[in-house]
Design an enzyme around this catalytic site. Structure first.
Site, PDB file in Angstrom:
ATOM      1  N   LEU A 228      -1.380  12.412 -45.014  1.00 46.51           N
ATOM      2  CA  LEU A 228      -0.399  13.234 -44.293  1.00 46.51           C
ATOM      3  C   LEU A 228       0.787  12.351 -43.936  1.00 46.51           C
ATOM      4  O   LEU A 228       0.583  11.261 -43.413  1.00 46.51           O
ATOM      5  CB  LEU A 228      -0.990  13.729 -42.970  1.00 46.51           C
ATOM      6  CG  LEU A 228      -1.824  14.999 -42.905  1.00 46.51           C
ATOM      7  CD1 LEU A 228      -2.118  15.310 -41.450  1.00 46.51           C
ATOM      8  CD2 LEU A 228      -1.131  16.188 -43.558  1.00 46.51           C
ATOM      9  N   HIS A 229       1.988  12.801 -44.217  1.00 42.39           N
ATOM     10  CA  HIS A 229       3.126  12.007 -43.778  1.00 42.39           C
ATOM     11  C   HIS A 229       4.378  12.825 -43.493  1.00 42.39           C
ATOM     12  O   HIS A 229       5.348  12.304 -42.956  1.00 42.39           O
ATOM     13  CB  HIS A 229       3.468  10.941 -44.824  1.00 42.39           C
ATOM     14  CG  HIS A 229       4.125  11.504 -46.051  1.00 42.39           C
ATOM     15  ND1 HIS A 229       3.442  12.222 -46.995  1.00 42.39           N
ATOM     16  CD2 HIS A 229       5.420  11.459 -46.464  1.00 42.39           C
ATOM     17  CE1 HIS A 229       4.280  12.589 -47.949  1.00 42.39           C
ATOM     18  NE2 HIS A 229       5.486  12.143 -47.657  1.00 42.39           N
TER      19      HIS A 229
END
Ligand code: UD1
Length: 404
Positions: free
Chosen positions: A244-245
């Site tokens: 996740l970013h």
């Protein structure tokens, strides 16, 4: 050998036909796209050396947006990318700072090097900053991975893609949906070439090396700082992987906290969850007081950003992938890993299950994620290969430039 070299050099000197291509990379997802392109140039030059018509001179510029060893240098080593000829060392900052600083520094590079073509890839800030700078200096721009559209103007990447495509002279698309997007926007046919997905060139070239890695080694070599893994190394098909970013998932507490709760209370009850953490996500976990909680969970394996081969290996054995990365959606499609794309839209519809791919859009609403998660964990691995995702895209990219 010496004699051959001499003849070759004389031929180059006597021909005015040297084409100078300057390519740009800036952030992690660019590196796997440029590696096969550089290899294609090297092969072409080697091939041409015997009966030279046109030699390609190549200059590689790294803007320095990603600078950590694990986010940048490691990929150069692993993927055999030559060291950049120039590093602009832009580093982190606001988008305006990154774009502005890149443009100022890149203009000087163009004045010095005077390339015939600037090649940009993907949709990061380097893509936009360098394409605009080159166009302002009347240098031809080629965009590899053109035509992707999410329709989501809140994504910086969508703006980067739109502007770059609007001004590029040659738009190389990964799929026919992207070519159709460009035509709909009024891009003339002669500027568009459907070449396939260049990232898949890298995947195919590295598949065996990745497969040979051992999960236990990947975990032990990459444990997140401050994290002490006390669990048992999972076997293939018994673990989940997450990355996740995106700011839309990790920057707001009311979005990120429920996602973490879902992982802690549900996913890690079913699987070991391997999570190579992007620096932005780690920063936010700490900011929201979640870091200690994830550290305590025995089924969560927290890793630093992993290398290219390591990520492919994790993907190859995963029962399910949870991600907001565009590249991973594509790799899941070819490797067949059932994937939850944690976004409300995608610029890569070809990877969705309804189009034959492996992923489904779940956004960041927990009800929706839970529903699709339950459905997805019962699915089998099902590889699929969109048209021209055949490992030979880089050759077609170079060919398209040479034809012009
Ligand atoms: C960028 C790209 C995104 C891509 C992603 C992959 C843009 C607009 N976004 O987002 O499309 O999917 O890369 O990673 O270009 N940081 C480090 N070390 C580094 C680089 C960054 O610690 O080597 C930290 C910095 O504190 C920075 C944060 O990570 O503030 C985010 O980095 P940034 O380059 O701003 O964007 P990404 O989120 O990585």
């Amino acid at each position: 050998m010496g004699i051959i070299l001499k003849t070759w050099q004389i031929k180059i000197k006597s021909t005015p036909n040297t084409l100078k291509i300057l390519s740009v990379v800036g952030a992690r997802p660019n590196f796997m796209k440029i590696a096969p392109f550089i290899r294609a140039i090297e092969n072409y030059n080697r091939h041409q050396a015997s009966g030279i018509r046109l030699q390609v001179e190549h200059v590689l510029v790294h803007t320095g947006q990603h600078y950590d060893v694990r986010m940048s240098e490691a990929f150069f080593t692993e993927l055999n990318i030559p060291d950049p000829d120039i590093n602009l060392e832009i580093g982190s900052g606001s988008h305006a700072e990154q774009l502005g600083n890149t443009m100022i520094a890149f203009e000087k590079v163009l004045i010095e090097h005077k390339p015939d073509w600037v090649v940009v890839v993907g949709d990061v800030n380097a893509t936009l900053a360098c394409s605009v700078t080159a166009k302002r200096m009347n240098i031809k721009v080629c965009h590899i991975e053109a035509g992707l559209r999410s329709g989501d103007m809140s994504m910086p990447e969508e703006i980067n893609r739109l502007v770059t495509d609007r001004i590029s002279d040659l738009l190389l698309t990964p799929d026919t949906i992207s070519s159709a997007n460009l035509r709909r926007e009024g891009t003339p046919d002669h500027k568009i070439a459907f070449v396939g997905n260049i990232m898949i060139d890298t995947l195919e070239a590295n598949r065996e090396r990745a497969y040979a890695l051992k999960l236990g080694d990947i975990i032990n070599n990459n444990l997140s700082q401050g994290y002490n893994f006390r669990g048992i190394t999972p076997v293939d098909n018994s673990y989940a992987v997450m990355t996740l970013h995106r700011p839309s998932n990790v920057d707001e507490e009311q979005v990120f906290v429920p996602i973490i709760e879902f992982l802690l209370n549900e996913v890690t009850k079913d699987f070991t969850l391997i999570w190579p953490i992007h620096p932005r996500a780690k920063k936010q976990l700490m900011a929201f007081g979640l870091w200690e909680r994830v550290l305590e969970n025995k089924s969560m394996v927290l890793l630093e950003p992993v290398g290219y081969h390591e990520m492919q290996r994790l993907n190859m054995g995963a029962k399910i992938m949870l991600t907001d990365s565009g590249g991973l959606q594509e790799e899941c499609c070819v490797l067949g890993t059932p994937c939850l794309t944690m976004r409300w839209n995608t610029e890569r519809p070809v990877t969705l299950r309804e189009n034959g791919g492996a992923s489904v859009l779940v956004g960041n609403n927990i009800e929706r994620i839970r529903e699709e998660y339950r459905r997805t964990i019962s699915l089998e691995r099902k590889p699929s290969r969109p048209e021209l995702w055949d490992g030979k895209t880089a050759e077609r990219c170079l060919q398209a430039i040479l034809e012009r």
